[in-house]
Motif scaffolding. Sequence first.
Motif, PDB file in Angstrom:
ATOM      1  N   SER A   1      -0.225  16.359   1.913  1.00 57.15           N
ATOM      2  CA  SER A   1      -1.092  17.495   1.632  1.00 57.15           C
ATOM      3  C   SER A   1      -0.692  18.711   2.458  1.00 57.15           C
TER       4      SER A   1
ATOM      5  N   ASP B   1      -4.973   1.420   6.903  1.00 47.87           N
ATOM      6  CA  ASP B   1      -5.755   2.550   6.385  1.00 47.87           C
ATOM      7  C   ASP B   1      -5.427   3.826   7.152  1.00 47.87           C
ATOM      8  N   ALA B   2      -5.269   3.709   8.468  1.00 43.96           N
ATOM      9  CA  ALA B   2      -4.989   4.885   9.291  1.00 43.96           C
ATOM     10  C   ALA B   2      -3.612   5.463   8.979  1.00 43.96           C
TER      11      ALA B   2
ATOM     12  N   ALA C   1      -1.108  10.561   3.520  1.00 40.09           N
ATOM     13  CA  ALA C   1      -1.733  11.492   2.575  1.00 40.09           C
ATOM     14  C   ALA C   1      -1.888  12.870   3.200  1.00 40.09           C
ATOM     15  N   GLU C   2      -2.230  12.891   4.486  1.00 41.35           N
ATOM     16  CA  GLU C   2      -2.382  14.166   5.190  1.00 41.35           C
ATOM     17  C   GLU C   2      -1.045  14.893   5.298  1.00 41.35           C
TER      18      GLU C   2
ATOM     19  N   HIS D   1       0.852  -1.186   0.000  1.00 43.93           N
ATOM     20  CA  HIS D   1       0.000   0.000   0.000  1.00 43.93           C
ATOM     21  C   HIS D   1       0.888   1.236   0.000  1.00 43.93           C
TER      22      HIS D   1
ATOM     23  N   THR E   1      -7.316  -1.953   9.407  1.00 40.80           N
ATOM     24  CA  THR E   1      -7.681  -0.643   9.959  1.00 40.80           C
ATOM     25  C   THR E   1      -6.440   0.199  10.197  1.00 40.80           C
TER      26      THR E   1
ATOM     27  N   GLY F   1      -1.968   5.054   6.142  1.00 36.72           N
ATOM     28  CA  GLY F   1      -2.054   5.613   4.794  1.00 36.72           C
ATOM     29  C   GLY F   1      -2.716   6.982   4.788  1.00 36.72           C
ATOM     30  N   ALA F   2      -3.758   7.155   5.601  1.00 39.29           N
ATOM     31  CA  ALA F   2      -4.437   8.450   5.682  1.00 39.29           C
ATOM     32  C   ALA F   2      -3.513   9.504   6.278  1.00 39.29           C
ATOM     33  N   LEU F   3      -2.726   9.112   7.274  1.00 40.83           N
ATOM     34  CA  LEU F   3      -1.764  10.053   7.855  1.00 40.83           C
ATOM     35  C   LEU F   3      -0.692  10.431   6.838  1.00 40.83           C
TER      36      LEU F   3
END
Length: 312
Positions: free
Chosen positions: A294, A283-284, A290-291, A157, A280, A286-288
Motif C-alpha cells: 500500500s 498475521d503480523a 500489505a502495508e 498465506h 500471530t 502478512g499485515a506488514l
Amino acid sequence: MLNIPSSEALIAAIEAARTGSMAAAAERLGLTHGAVSRRIQSLEQWLGAPVFERRGRGIVPTAQGTIFLRRAERSLAAIEALRSELISRRDRGALRISALPSMVRLWLMPRLRHLDAVVPGRHVELLPEYRLAQVEARDMDIAVRYGLGSWPGVDVHPLFPDLVVPAAAPDLAAELAGIPARDLMQQPLLIDGDGADWRRWGRLVGAPQAAMGSRRQFLDHDVAVEAARQGLGIILLRVPMAADALHDGSLRALPVPMMQSVRGHYLAVRAGESRPDILTLVDAIGALGAEALSRFETLLPDVAANRIAESE
C-alpha cells in the motif's frame, strides 16, 4: 581453503535432477528459474563437465552428473543430520523464519524489532538460506517462499506479489529520461539470476531479445540493488520487497511499464498449524506485507498504475 562448489549450487542441481526440470526445481526451492540456472552453470564450471543434458522439454543428468549428484546428496544429508542435531540444542523459545538472503536483508531485517514486539516473551530468529526449509517437519516455524503459491504439506498465506520495475540511480535515471521502453534494454543492465526477468519484461514491451545491452550479473537481488545505487546500470527492482530504495531516493523508477509476475512471495507454515504465537507472527508479517504494498502504491501511484501482467 577447500575448492568445493556452494551448497546452493548443489541443492539446485539435486532438485533439478529429482524433478527433471529447472523450472520445477525453481518452484520447489522458491527461487526464480534464472537463479537455479545460474547455480547449475557455476557447478558445471567447477566440475569442468556438463551435469545435465536436455531431453525434449526437460533435463536429465549425464553419466558423470549422476555419479556426482548421488555422492553430493549423501554428503549433504550428513551435514543436514549434523545441523538437526545442533538445532535441537538451540533456544527453544525462538521463533524461526527462513527466507532467501535478499529477502532477509532488504525486507525482514528492517522489520525485526516490530516482529519481536508482537510475540512478547519470545524472540524472532531470521535465517537467511537458499534451501527450501522443511516447515512441515518443524525444521523451521515459518518460511518465506517464492513461487505460484502451492506446495505440498504446508499451509500458505500470501505476503505480496512480485512486481519488477526498471530503476536506476538518480543521475543515470535523468540521462535516460524519455527513452522508449523497448530501447531501454540496450543500456547497461544489472541482473540477478540469468536475465530471465529482463527477457520477459522485454517481450511485454516489444523489445527483441537480441537488443539486450551489456550485463552485470549478481547472485542476490540486494547486491544488484547496491550496484544500481552506485550507478552501474539499470535494475529490474523487485517491489515492494526492495521499494525502500525508491522511498529513500537512492534509486528512481523509470517512466516505463512495471511487470507483475505470475509468481509471488508467500508465507508457508506446517499444515494445520495451530500454535498461537506462530499464527500471530504470520498475521503480523502478512499485515506488514500489505502495508508495504500500500505504501508503494500510495507514494508512487504513477509507477504502480503503469503495470502489465505477465502470462504463464
